[in-house]
Design a protein around this motif. Structure first.
Motif, PDB file in Angstrom:
ATOM      1  N   ASP A  88       6.097  -4.432   0.527  1.00  0.00           N
ATOM      2  CA  ASP A  88       5.033  -4.295   0.905  1.00  0.00           C
ATOM      3  C   ASP A  88       4.577  -3.108   1.455  1.00  0.00           C
ATOM      4  O   ASP A  88       3.932  -2.363   1.279  1.00  0.00           O
ATOM      5  CB  ASP A  88       4.245  -5.624   1.622  1.00  0.00           C
ATOM      6  CG  ASP A  88       4.074  -7.021   1.067  1.00  0.00           C
ATOM      7  OD1 ASP A  88       4.072  -7.039  -0.384  1.00  0.00           O
ATOM      8  OD2 ASP A  88       4.319  -7.972   1.541  1.00  0.00           O
ATOM      9  N   GLU A  89       5.602  -2.928   2.453  1.00  0.00           N
ATOM     10  CA  GLU A  89       5.683  -1.588   2.807  1.00  0.00           C
ATOM     11  C   GLU A  89       5.796  -0.354   2.033  1.00  0.00           C
ATOM     12  O   GLU A  89       5.292   0.862   2.155  1.00  0.00           O
ATOM     13  CB  GLU A  89       6.873  -1.506   4.280  1.00  0.00           C
ATOM     14  CG  GLU A  89       6.482  -2.544   5.310  1.00  0.00           C
ATOM     15  CD  GLU A  89       5.404  -1.979   6.064  1.00  0.00           C
ATOM     16  OE1 GLU A  89       4.915  -1.008   6.013  1.00  0.00           O
ATOM     17  OE2 GLU A  89       4.602  -3.037   6.346  1.00  0.00           O
ATOM     18  N   LYS A 146       4.955  -0.343  -1.167  1.00  0.00           N
ATOM     19  CA  LYS A 146       3.724  -0.147  -1.848  1.00  0.00           C
ATOM     20  C   LYS A 146       2.846   0.728  -1.026  1.00  0.00           C
ATOM     21  O   LYS A 146       2.037   1.581  -1.592  1.00  0.00           O
ATOM     22  CB  LYS A 146       3.249  -1.394  -1.993  1.00  0.00           C
ATOM     23  CG  LYS A 146       1.742  -1.515  -3.180  1.00  0.00           C
ATOM     24  CD  LYS A 146       1.223  -2.975  -3.226  1.00  0.00           C
ATOM     25  CE  LYS A 146       0.076  -2.904  -4.257  1.00  0.00           C
ATOM     26  NZ  LYS A 146      -0.467  -4.026  -4.368  1.00  0.00           N
ATOM     27  N   LYS A 147       2.701   0.274   0.337  1.00  0.00           N
ATOM     28  CA  LYS A 147       1.858   1.129   1.026  1.00  0.00           C
ATOM     29  C   LYS A 147       2.170   2.597   1.301  1.00  0.00           C
ATOM     30  O   LYS A 147       1.447   3.439   1.149  1.00  0.00           O
ATOM     31  CB  LYS A 147       1.866   0.720   2.563  1.00  0.00           C
ATOM     32  CG  LYS A 147       1.170  -0.826   2.766  1.00  0.00           C
ATOM     33  CD  LYS A 147       1.394  -1.524   4.128  1.00  0.00           C
ATOM     34  CE  LYS A 147       0.965  -2.755   4.265  1.00  0.00           C
ATOM     35  NZ  LYS A 147       0.925  -3.135   5.857  1.00  0.00           N
ATOM     36  N   LYS A 186      -2.552   9.044  -2.116  1.00  0.00           N
ATOM     37  CA  LYS A 186      -3.452   9.865  -1.478  1.00  0.00           C
ATOM     38  C   LYS A 186      -3.206  11.339  -0.952  1.00  0.00           C
ATOM     39  O   LYS A 186      -3.995  12.249  -1.095  1.00  0.00           O
ATOM     40  CB  LYS A 186      -3.887   9.038  -0.064  1.00  0.00           C
ATOM     41  CG  LYS A 186      -4.900   9.585   0.664  1.00  0.00           C
ATOM     42  CD  LYS A 186      -5.136   8.584   1.992  1.00  0.00           C
ATOM     43  CE  LYS A 186      -6.427   9.184   2.700  1.00  0.00           C
ATOM     44  NZ  LYS A 186      -6.815   7.985   3.889  1.00  0.00           N
ATOM     45  N   ASP A 228       1.207   4.207  -1.718  1.00  0.00           N
ATOM     46  CA  ASP A 228      -0.348   4.504  -1.739  1.00  0.00           C
ATOM     47  C   ASP A 228      -0.689   5.802  -1.067  1.00  0.00           C
ATOM     48  O   ASP A 228      -1.510   6.736  -1.259  1.00  0.00           O
ATOM     49  CB  ASP A 228      -1.109   3.277  -0.955  1.00  0.00           C
ATOM     50  CG  ASP A 228      -1.064   2.126  -1.889  1.00  0.00           C
ATOM     51  OD1 ASP A 228      -0.797   2.013  -3.174  1.00  0.00           O
ATOM     52  OD2 ASP A 228      -1.256   0.912  -1.442  1.00  0.00           O
ATOM     53  N   LYS A 229       0.054   5.993  -0.094  1.00  0.00           N
ATOM     54  CA  LYS A 229      -0.173   7.165   0.969  1.00  0.00           C
ATOM     55  C   LYS A 229       0.200   8.357   0.174  1.00  0.00           C
ATOM     56  O   LYS A 229      -0.345   9.293   0.095  1.00  0.00           O
ATOM     57  CB  LYS A 229       0.827   6.988   2.365  1.00  0.00           C
ATOM     58  CG  LYS A 229       0.220   6.020   3.127  1.00  0.00           C
ATOM     59  CD  LYS A 229       1.127   5.824   4.391  1.00  0.00           C
ATOM     60  CE  LYS A 229       0.652   4.858   5.521  1.00  0.00           C
ATOM     61  NZ  LYS A 229       1.245   4.885   6.767  1.00  0.00           N
TER      62      LYS A 229
END
Length: 844
Positions: A440-441, A443-444, A451, A447-448
């Protein structure tokens, strides 16, 4: 050490004060710092890999040396990579890419000198250098130091210089002095004051280069220091006496074990949570602490290794001591470690007791087996002892019962072991959950990163728009200049009729351009009507619609965009056939280091403006022939090889050195000649000569278009229109006010004094103003027909005085009777040549 250091500076200041104030003269001082005393500024524009992904590849100017924030452990690799020099195996030199300024450790001395009447930048100046380079790579620095000495000498009413050096600055100054002539030193140098110069060598620097220097401090590797010998000796016996039987198979008090392990887990979780709550704790420290805790878990759960557990606990304690914590936070973490150690010791003591009990049982079992063997042997040897053997067997049965009880007990312990394996499976599930959390981390993080890529794309788009607007601003400069000239001419008319003038800045803005675009209330407004007419005319010439042109003008009017010389370079290269129209975008990207994102409409407008600029530039080429046809005299272009060397510089660029292009108007030149660039009086040396077809030659004579590679000058110091002369011949004249004879070829209106226009003389272009009309001449006889006329018009021949419009500007020129090539000119207005002339004399 620091007291001695400042005491030395105090003595030095007394010596400096005595020298620089002798004879009541404020001798100017130049400070040269020691090794590491210069600040290094860098601007990153990397294409090569960096040590880490977070190391910057592009930046504006920033302080590289000495910035303590760059020495933090997390980013020091980035600092080292940026600080190191890049070696060029071809030139055998280190590549330069940084700027330097001298450090502030001279500040107390400078402040004291200021209170005595000295002025920074006038008679207090600094000469920092790149301390990473040897003297054999300091040619530019030594040349700049020579120029600084001469400049300081001139700024201080030709007062001799005092050098103030510290440490390695002393040998640098001495090396420079050895390169100067005695007459130079007698003229410019008063004395040199050295502070702690290493005249006898610097053995400490040798130690630093050979093995590093800890600056006389003692450091221990506290994270890898071994345990005390007494602790190792007390535990060696345990390792040597370990039995092959696995402890997990004989662990009989599962509840006690589970209770202690649960307590250890609870304390570990508490420790990690406390670490997370500590503000400013570096991420690397937190990761290391988690690694130590995992070692404790491994040693407790799987190996039951006392040495490993104690080693991990000791590492945890030392890591806490190294953290930058206050006393409360440190005591809190140490208390948790103490409780963990206490519980682990209880658990290990219990294990030792069980191990002793197990050893007793094993010994008893071995004893019984030995007795049984003896009984069997006696039964074979003597049947008469059957009864005794029967009794022994009965006794053995009794002992066998005990063994069965032991086996049953072992079976029970086996069940406990199975239960332990189930607990291990639960731990595995927890581990899977942790992996899921890690995903999960991850994936975050992705995402960053996405971005960040989006932000980078936006920045690239903004950079592209900025470069395009700056290119548009450059290409539309002629249009804006036409509007300014229109206002100037309109205001001249207004002044003659005593009417109110119109201010250009007041009427030329985005709001007015919007009015013109939508044709709102402009019919009766004279300035707006003028702007609209000029824009409509320019748009027709550039093959653009008026609305397209106004939109671009509004866009670039919102801020002051700078212009780029590479736009002019592209136009010149296009005219010379070195590039095509399809190369435009790639040319802009190569010169600006920005990826260009352009729409089809923007590209169409840009292409039309480039075509217009190229056509406008090509229109200037026939100007020379216009002058030739008008004057007709062959002596205008008569070139004499024996005349002083004159070369008009048309273009300059950088290519492994500074290159200038132009035409030799008179004289000749050879490789190795010392020359002056006028009007800046820059002394340079010719190191290569090339014809237009890239053929290299040793010498060249007048009339040739050539390229010269020059030494001791930078590209940005040179401008089109500068003249190159021999250093040992009379230099080219220059000025800003001159008297000239002009002939008006074609002009629709009357020209009065104060009229502004554009002067084209050899390769120079400048805005000039008619200052005074002296007399009119007859076209055929050249005799005076009228003194002090008030105006001139088409077909008039006149003697007039001109002055350059830009304050402080000078250009190279020669009287026509001395150098016709540099004394003839044309006057242009709105892109048309309306007059020709020649320089009679330079007034100022």
């Amino acid at each position: 050490m620091y007291i001695c250091h400042w005491y030395l500076f105090l003595l030095s200041f007394i010596c400096i004060y005595a020298n620089i104030n002798s004879d009541n003269i404020h001798y100017p001082a130049i400070f040269i710092p020691g090794n590491g005393g210069s600040q290094i500024w860098a601007r990153l524009n990397r294409t090569t890999p960096t040590p880490h992904f977070f190391c910057a590849r592009h930046s504006d100017w920033f302080e590289l040396w000495f910035n303590v924030r760059l020495l933090l452990p997390e980013v020091i690799d980035c600092f080292i990579d940026n600080m190191r020099l890049t070696y060029n195996s071809t030139t055998k030199k280190n590549i330069k890419f940084r700027s330097y300024s001298y450090s502030s450790y001279f500040a107390p001395m400078i402040r004291s000198l200021v209170t005595l009447g000295y002025t920074r930048g006038i008679n207090l100046r600094g000469a920092p250098y790149d301390f990473r380079r040897g003297l054999d790579e300091q040619d530019d620095y030594l040349n700049n130091l020579t120029q600084l000495v001469i400049d300081t000498y001139e700024k201080n009413n030709q007062t001799k210089i005092i050098f103030i050096t510290h440490s390695m600055g002393g040998p640098f100054a001495l090396y420079w002095l050895h390169q100067q002539t005695n007459s130079f030193k007698e003229k410019y140098i008063h004395s040199m004051i050295n502070i702690a110069a290493p005249w006898g060598g610097a053995i400490k620097a040798l130690r630093l280069m050979a093995s590093g220097d800890n600056i006389d401090k003692q450091y221990d590797d506290v994270l890898n220091r071994s345990n005390s010998s007494s602790f190792n000796e007390s535990n060696n016996n345990t390792k040597e006496n370990k039995n092959e039987i696995d402890r997990k198979e004989i662990f009989e008090h599962q509840n006690f074990r589970q209770e202690k392990i649960n307590k250890i887990n609870q304390l570990i979780e508490n420790l990690i949570e406390n670490c997370k709550d500590i503000p400013g704790l570096p991420y690397g420290c937190f990761i290391h602490m988690k690694s130590v805790i995992e070692n404790i878990n491994t040693a407790t759960y799987e190996k039951y290794d006392v040495n490993d557990i104690h080693q991990s606990l000791l590492e945890a304690k030392k890591l806490i001591d190294l953290m930058n914590l206050n006393d409360t936070e440190k005591n809190k973490l140490q208390e948790i470690i103490f409780h963990i150690e206490e519980v682990v010791h209880e658990l290990l003591d219990h294990l030792n007791k069980i191990e002793l009990q197990l050893n007793d049982i094993i010994k008893e079992k071995e004893k019984i087996q030995y007795q049984y063997s003896n009984i069997c042997s006696e039964n074979d040897q003597n049947k008469k002892q059957n009864q005794e053997l029967h009794n022994a067997i009965n006794d053995l049965h009794g002992k066998n019962k005990i063994i069965n009880d032991i086996v049953k007990d072992l079976h029970d312990r086996k069940q406990n072991l199975v239960s332990g394996f189930k607990d291990l499976q639960c731990g595995s599930k927890n581990l899977v959950s942790s992996f899921k959390h890690l995903n999960d981390e991850k994936k975050k993080l992705y995402d960053k990163i996405n971005k960040l890529k989006s932000n980078i794309g936006e920045l690239q788009k903004k950079s592209s728009n900025r470069v395009l607007k700056e290119v548009f601003a450059h290409l539309l400069t002629p249009c804006i200049e036409r509007i300014k000239d229109g206002f100037d001419q309109m205001n001249e008319e207004k002044k003659r009729t005593f009417q109110q003038c119109y201010e250009f800045q007041k009427y030329y803005n985005a709001r007015v351009l919007e009015k013109i675009k939508y044709k709102n209330e402009i019919n009766d407004d004279e300035p707006l009507t003028l702007i609209r007419e000029i824009i409509e005319k320019f748009s027709n010439e550039a093959n653009l619609s008026t609305d397209e042109l106004i939109e671009v003008l509004i866009d670039i009017n919102k801020r002051n965009y700078k212009t780029y010389d590479f736009t002019e370079d592209y136009i010149n290269d296009f005219i010379d056939g070195e590039c095509t129209e399809n190369d435009l975008i790639q040319y802009i990207e190569d010169k600006s280091d920005v990826a260009i994102m352009i729409t089809d409409n923007e590209k169409d407008i840009l292409t039309k403006l480039i075509r217009f600029s190229i056509a406008h530039r090509q229109e200037l080429i026939p100007i020379q022939s216009t002058v030739t046809n008008y004057f007709g005299d062959s002596k205008v272009f008569d070139h004499y090889i024996d005349s002083p060397f004159r070369m008009s510089i048309v273009k300059r660029y950088k290519n492994m050195g500074t290159i200038v292009m132009g035409k030799i108007e008179s004289g000749s030149c050879r490789i190795g000649d010392q020359c002056l660039i006028m009007p800046i009086r820059k002394l340079v040396k010719i190191i290569n000569i090339y014809y237009d077809n890239d053929i290299e030659t040793d010498s060249c004579i007048c009339g040739e278009n050539i390229r010269l590679k020059l030494k001791n000058v930078e590209e940005q110091e040179i401008s089109s229109g500068f003249i190159l002369c021999h250093a040992h011949q009379d230099p080219c004249s220059f000025g800003r006010v001159f008297e000239a004879q002009i002939t008006i070829l074609e002009h629709t209106s009357i020209i009065y004094p104060g009229y502004s226009t554009v002067l084209h003389i050899h390769a120079a272009v400048a805005k000039v103003q008619f200052k005074k009309l002296i007399r009119l001449l007859d076209n055929e006889t050249n005799k005076t027909t009228q003194e002090n006329p008030t105006f001139i018009t088409q077909n008039h021949v006149a003697i007039a005085i001109f002055e350059l419009s830009q304050a402080g500007q000078v250009i190279c020129m020669e009287p026509f009777n001395r150098f016709p090539q540099l004394g003839q000119f044309t006057l242009r207005d709105n892109g048309r040549t309306f007059a020709v002339g020649n320089v009679l004399k330079i007034i100022n």
